[in-house]
Structure formats: structure tokens, C-alpha cells
Design a protein around this motif. Sequence first.
Motif, PDB file in Angstrom:
ATOM      1  N   LYS B  21       9.138  86.309  20.766  1.00 56.65           N
ATOM      2  CA  LYS B  21       8.734  87.606  21.320  1.00 56.65           C
ATOM      3  C   LYS B  21       8.766  87.574  22.854  1.00 56.65           C
ATOM      4  CE  LYS B  21       5.192  91.131  20.990  1.00 56.65           C
ATOM      5  NZ  LYS B  21       3.921  91.553  20.421  1.00 56.65           N
ATOM      6  N   GLU B  24      12.414  87.514  24.084  1.00 60.17           N
ATOM      7  CA  GLU B  24      13.078  88.832  24.004  1.00 60.17           C
ATOM      8  C   GLU B  24      12.671  89.721  25.185  1.00 60.17           C
ATOM      9  OE1 GLU B  24      13.345  89.089  19.127  1.00 60.17           O
ATOM     10  OE2 GLU B  24      11.876  90.319  20.191  1.00 60.17           O
ATOM     11  N   ASP B  25      11.364  89.730  25.471  1.00 59.21           N
ATOM     12  CA  ASP B  25      10.865  90.565  26.576  1.00 59.21           C
ATOM     13  C   ASP B  25      11.430  90.111  27.921  1.00 59.21           C
ATOM     14  OD1 ASP B  25       9.431  92.466  25.296  1.00 59.21           O
ATOM     15  OD2 ASP B  25       7.438  91.714  25.837  1.00 59.21           O
ATOM     16  N   ILE B  26      11.390  88.799  28.162  1.00 57.31           N
ATOM     17  CA  ILE B  26      11.825  88.269  29.468  1.00 57.31           C
ATOM     18  C   ILE B  26      13.336  88.420  29.635  1.00 57.31           C
ATOM     19  CG2 ILE B  26      11.944  86.202  30.932  1.00 57.31           C
ATOM     20  CD1 ILE B  26       9.106  87.311  30.754  1.00 57.31           C
TER      21      ILE B  26
END
Lengths: 104, 151
Positions: B21, B24-26
Motif C-alpha cells: 500500500k 503504491e502511494d509513493i
Amino acid sequence: MNLKGSLSTLILEVLSHGPSHGYEIATSIKRRSAGVLDFKEGTLYPTLHTLERDGMLTSETDIENGRTRRYYKLTEKGSKTLQKSTLEWERVSGAISGILGGTA
Amino acid sequence: MTLEQWLYTATQNLVPKAAQKVREDIEFHVETAMRRYQIEGKSELEATEFAIRDLGYPKVAARGFEKTYLTKSELNLLASDQETIANKIWLSIPWFVAFIYVTITNFSHSVEFWNLQPWQFSVFTFIITIQFLINGIIARKYSLKTGSGLI
């Protein structure tokens, strides 16, 4: 400027205007503070994820150019927390301003 | 520092689901930042460098993520605790059933055999029942934690 403790409230405030992803949230905070509230963007995500874990936010993902894009959205609980935090901030900042300005 | 190095440092202690998670965000964040820098006239190399620099120290981010998510070592600890509790429950079931069976079917004989008072039987039954319930509650608590989406 050190945002410790205030970042959660700022994130909730940005998201009260509509769902957004991390990069937009970070740039919005910097832009709206005219660069005064500058912070390392990697520190935004632990706070975002904590807010989500605590039920203040929800997230949804979609795929853009093969990359997963996650949008964060304010929940009812997050909205109530934002209202409380804003009132508390106004109370405290008013008191500090009073002392520093010599009116209290 | 490359993005991969940054992500490794920030997520190396997290359980796989949490690490994924964060990754994916970074990754999306850096890609968006790179596009912005390139629009401003930076080369791809400069844009990448600036976007990663803006993230800050990965160790600082790691400390934040490790407060939010279970780490691998915490998960191992939890798993061993769960195993101990599961074993306790598993071992206590036959004893509990046997005790209740003997108490109900052969109560008077048992009293004579063990030379126990009826109240002593009641106390033993009560203690075993409570222990069984406590083990069940603890096992339930851990199963809720592990099923909370944090791992």
C-alpha cells in the motif's frame, strides 16, 4: 515550519473540499500556506494512513497508466473531528495571539 | 538515492500488505511530482532527483509507517502467541469434555473415588469453564487484530 500535530487537521481540511490523492494534498497545503508550511512529502503518508486506519478517511483506488492511484475521502467521523480540531485551534491560537500581542 | 532504495528503507520492516500500500502511494506520488518538474523544464533525471528529495528521509517515514502498521517482527510475535493460545484451547477441550462427562454421568461415584465434597466439584468445574472462556476470548481478540486489514 514544524507541522507536528497539525498535519492531521490540515489533511482533513484539504479533504473537506473533496476527495484527493496524496500529491494533491501535499501541494494544496504548501500552496494555501504560501510555502510557510513546508514539509517532506514522505511524512504525509504515515499521517494519511493513520487517519484512514482510525476511520477519519476512506480510500478508493483506480489504475492510471498502469499505476495504482489512491484517492482519499473524508468520512463523517473525520468531518466531526475536523470541526472539533478547528474550534480547538482557534481557541488556542487566539489565546497565544492575545499573550504575544499584549492584549491578554 | 533511487526510488527503489527509498521504498526499501521505508517499508522493509512492514508486513507485505502494508508495504504494498505504501509502495503504491509513493510510486504514484513520485511519478506525479516528476511530471510536474518536467513541465517546469527539468530533465527526466533532474525531475526524478527532485521528486525523491521532496519525500525526505525514508527512515523518518518508516518510523511513521511502523506506528500505523504491524511490522514483520510484531506479526511473528502475534503468530507465536496465537499458536500458544490455540494449543491451549486444543489441549483443554478433551480435558473439559471428560471432566464434564465424568461429573454428570458418574457424579456420586466420582465424589467417593476422589473423596471430594460436591462444592469442590462445583469449584473445579467453574475454574475450568472460566479458563476455557478466557482462552477463547484471547484467541478471538487476536483473530480480530490479524483480520483488521493491518497486515
